[in-house]
Write a protein that holds these residues in place. Structure first.
Motif, PDB file in Angstrom:
ATOM      1  N   LEU A 335       0.792  -1.018  -0.006  1.00 28.54           N
ATOM      2  CA  LEU A 335       0.060  -0.178  -0.147  1.00 28.54           C
ATOM      3  C   LEU A 335       0.830   1.300   0.327  1.00 28.54           C
ATOM      4  N   ILE A 336       2.032   1.630   0.767  1.00 27.54           N
ATOM      5  CA  ILE A 336       3.048   2.746   0.841  1.00 27.54           C
ATOM      6  C   ILE A 336       3.606   2.680  -0.513  1.00 27.54           C
ATOM      7  N   ARG A 337       4.196   2.065  -1.090  1.00 33.07           N
ATOM      8  CA  ARG A 337       4.354   1.575  -2.506  1.00 33.07           C
ATOM      9  C   ARG A 337       3.994   1.899  -3.736  1.00 33.07           C
ATOM     10  N   GLY A 338       2.249   2.051  -3.361  1.00 32.10           N
ATOM     11  CA  GLY A 338       1.512   2.467  -4.187  1.00 32.10           C
ATOM     12  C   GLY A 338       1.102   3.766  -4.130  1.00 32.10           C
ATOM     13  N   LYS A 339       0.764   4.294  -3.104  1.00 34.71           N
ATOM     14  CA  LYS A 339       1.294   5.639  -2.726  1.00 34.71           C
ATOM     15  C   LYS A 339       1.909   6.285  -2.983  1.00 34.71           C
ATOM     16  N   MET A 340       3.680   6.303  -2.596  1.00 34.73           N
ATOM     17  CA  MET A 340       4.979   6.494  -2.425  1.00 34.73           C
ATOM     18  C   MET A 340       5.057   6.673  -3.955  1.00 34.73           C
ATOM     19  N   GLU A 341       4.998   5.971  -4.918  1.00 35.37           N
ATOM     20  CA  GLU A 341       5.924   6.043  -5.934  1.00 35.37           C
ATOM     21  C   GLU A 341       5.029   7.054  -7.207  1.00 35.37           C
ATOM     22  N   TYR A 342       5.089   8.103  -6.798  1.00 34.13           N
ATOM     23  CA  TYR A 342       5.224   9.540  -8.190  1.00 34.13           C
ATOM     24  C   TYR A 342       6.095  10.074  -8.832  1.00 34.13           C
ATOM     25  N   GLU A 343       5.742  10.317 -10.021  1.00 35.93           N
ATOM     26  CA  GLU A 343       7.049  10.713 -10.473  1.00 35.93           C
ATOM     27  C   GLU A 343       7.358  12.041 -10.101  1.00 35.93           C
TER      28      GLU A 343
END
Length: 616
Positions: A335-343
């Motif tokens: 869940l954290i990876r989905g929220k934190m991976e922005y470019e």
């Protein structure tokens, strides 16, 4: 000196035995010193004349007169003991001292002196016991009196004849003059009453004269204050001219900077398309919505402390009260990876949170000294898309303003909606919605939008996007009012003496959102705490306009207008139409017109508001 030695010894003896004798000894010597001999009668005559002349002065010394009268009383007793006979004329002069005193009180309208009244009584008793007043015999010539009586009888008969004739004439006019006789009687009564009141009126006149003297002093003081105010006005006028000049210069500088900014933004867009991306953790990312977010916040905290295994993270969560299995922990990592991976492009560093100071000031120019100006007041659009329905809703505002002759729309915050953006934690998503607003928000000639940033707009600052500034820089019909609070003042040919405050709280209140959360006390505390911090007097603000609450309300007692949400209101979508009236450069009153959003904007009523000043 011509006074004999015997007389001198006698006079000195008297002065030694009489209090304050030395005060008038020299005057006695000067008055009688040229005489070969000074008798007791001449000595008494000197005192009588001295006292009488003292009453001729404008403000005689009652203290000195009392001393002289006391000395004269003692001297009368000595003369009587020496069996010296006083002449009738001198005795009458002694008795006339009282009359002279009474005439002085009447002529000068002076107050009586209690000490002098008492000494005057003692003196007259002493004088009457030693030298009683001699009554003059009045002799009459009988023949002369009879002649005068006959003459008076003749005149009386003639008068009686005239009276008889007048009575005959009066009897003929008696009926016609009956009402006038009654009026005359009333006038006579009033005259008698006026005589009784005359003394009181004289006292009142004196009081009024004192008041007039005080008022004259106040008028002189006010004239000085008016002169000082005129000097201050000249200084303010000069300052206003300089500010206007600086404003136009600044406006030209802003145009130049805006052009440079547009060129820089084009270059940034080009670099954004070319550059590589990386995973970053936003500094202001908050996990406070529920238990899972709390767990994820602790995981991020532990991971930022250095290299950690899953077991290290699990133990750290256990120490903070959350016992999870390794499988549950892996799900949270996903869940954290989905929220934190922005470019985010590295060069423009959008993850650096923009520091924006709350509270700004905007001047509405008033040309021609108008008596009234119309404003449109909206709030809480929460725009996250720009479909046909939303565009139509925005056009309704422009249609209403065009129909009512309104050239300025005040927006009380939350123009955009951070929480409703898909991929809201990505800076590019925020940039896209701002770009859409710049391109698609309907333009209407002659109508400007002054936008205050709300809490949803301000959240975008965390990813480096200042949406309100970008909107105002790209379009000339938008005005940036800053974030949270703004003071709206009125200028131009009208002096900048009154203002209105427009506010949007940065965060929600402590209590959950329900019908009882937003009380007058909470609202006033939010507004006045800002004023106290900025050292602004709340009396300088005519009325406070408040967004964020998604309800409509008008608190006349506290001068607070709550602006409804235009599209997401909890009761009824709508806005406010304000008519601001001026008088001699001041806001005289504001008419609030609630507007309901249906298929078009419909005004419902008019509510007049006048600020009541409270002097402390």
């Amino acid at each position: 000196m011509a006074i004999t030695q015997v007389d001198k010894i006698k006079i000195l003896k008297y002065f030694r035995e009489t209090s304050f004798g030395e005060i008038y000894y020299n005057e006695l010597v000067e008055s009688l010193g040229k005489r070969a001999k000074v008798t007791d009668i001449e000595f008494i005559t000197f005192f009588v004349n001295y006292i009488s002349e003292s009453f001729n002065k404008n403000q005689p010394s009652f203290n000195l007169i009392c001393k002289m009268l006391s000395s004269l009383t003692s001297f009368i007793g000595w003369v009587y003991d020496d069996k010296i006979v006083l002449g009738k004329e001198l005795i009458n002069q002694l008795y006339s001292i009282r009359d002279r005193y009474e005439r002085y009180l009447i002529d000068e309208n002076a107050k009586r002196n209690s000490d002098l009244d008492g000494l005057m009584t003692t003196f007259e008793e002493k004088l009457n016991g030693c030298y009683p007043k001699i009554e003059e015999e009045v002799k009459y010539d009988v023949n002369v009196l009879l002649s005068e009586i006959d003459e008076l009888r003749k005149k009386l008969n003639a008068t009686e004849q005239e009276v008889s004739e007048l009575n005959d004439k009066l009897s003929k006019q008696n009926r016609a003059w009956e009402s006038k006789r009654k009026d005359n009687t009333r006038l006579i009564d009033k005259l008698e009453n006026s005589k009784l009141k005359q003394k009181r009126l004289e006292d009142k006149i004196k009081e009024l004269e004192n008041i007039i003297e005080q008022l004259n002093g106040l008028v002189a003081s006010l004239k000085q204050e008016v002169a000082s105010s005129r000097d201050s006005y000249d200084i303010l006028l000069s300052l206003k001219t300089r500010i206007q000049s600086d404003y136009f210069n600044l406006k030209n500088d802003i145009k130049v900077l805006r052009k440079r900014l547009e060129e820089s933004e084009k270059e940034v867009r080009r670099l954004r398309d070319e550059d590589e991306f990386k995973i970053v953790i936003p500094k202001s990312f908050e996990y406070v919505e529920d238990r899972n977010n709390r767990i994820e916040a602790l995981i991020i905290q532990k991971m930022l402390s250095g290299k950690n295994t899953l077991e290290d993270v699990r133990v750290f969560l256990s120490d903070n009260g959350y016992v999870l299995s390794i499988e549950e922990l892996r799900k949270h990592f996903e869940l954290i990876r989905g929220k934190m991976e922005y470019e985010v492009p590295e060069e423009i560093n959008l993850v650096s949170e923009i520091d924006v100071k709350e509270g700004s000031e905007y001047v509405i120019s008033l040309d021609g000294n108008p008596k009234c100006i119309d404003l449109m007041l909206v709030s809480d659009f929460h725009l996250s898309a720009f479909g046909k329905e939303i565009i139509a809703d925005m056009e309704l505002i422009n249609d209403y303003c065009e129909d009512k002759g309104i050239s300025l729309i005040l927006n009380a915050g939350d123009f955009f909606s951070w929480t409703r953006l898909e991929g809201k934690h990505k800076g590019t998503a925020c940039q896209r919605i701002v770009d859409k607003a710049i391109a698609k928000y309907p333009f209407r000639k002659g109508i400007k939008h002054a936008v205050l940033g709300g809490n949803h707009d301000k959240d975008m600052l965390a990813v480096g996007i200042d949406p309100i500034r970008l909107l105002a820089d790209a379009r000339e019909d938008f005005i940036n009012l800053g974030y949270g609070h703004c003071k709206i003042t009125f200028g131009g040919s009208v002096s900048i003496l009154d203002s209105i405050g427009i506010h949007h709280p940065n965060r929600r209140y402590q209590n959950p959102v329900d019908d009882d959360s937003y009380t007058t006390e909470q609202i006033r505390e939010s507004i006045y705490s800002y004023y106290a911090k900025e050292k602004i007097s709340s009396d300088d603000v005519y009325v406070n306009l408040l967004g964020h609450i998604h309800k409509s309300g008008l608190d006349m007692q506290n001068g607070i207008c709550i602006v409804p949400s235009y599209r997401k209101d909890r009761v009824l979508n709508g806005a406010w139409h304000l008519k601001v009236y001026f008088n001699n450069g001041y806001i005289s009153n504001i008419v609030f017109i609630p507007v309901i959003k249906t298929k078009k904007l419909v005004p419902t009523s008019e509510i007049n508001y006048e600020k009541k000043l409270v002097f402390k």
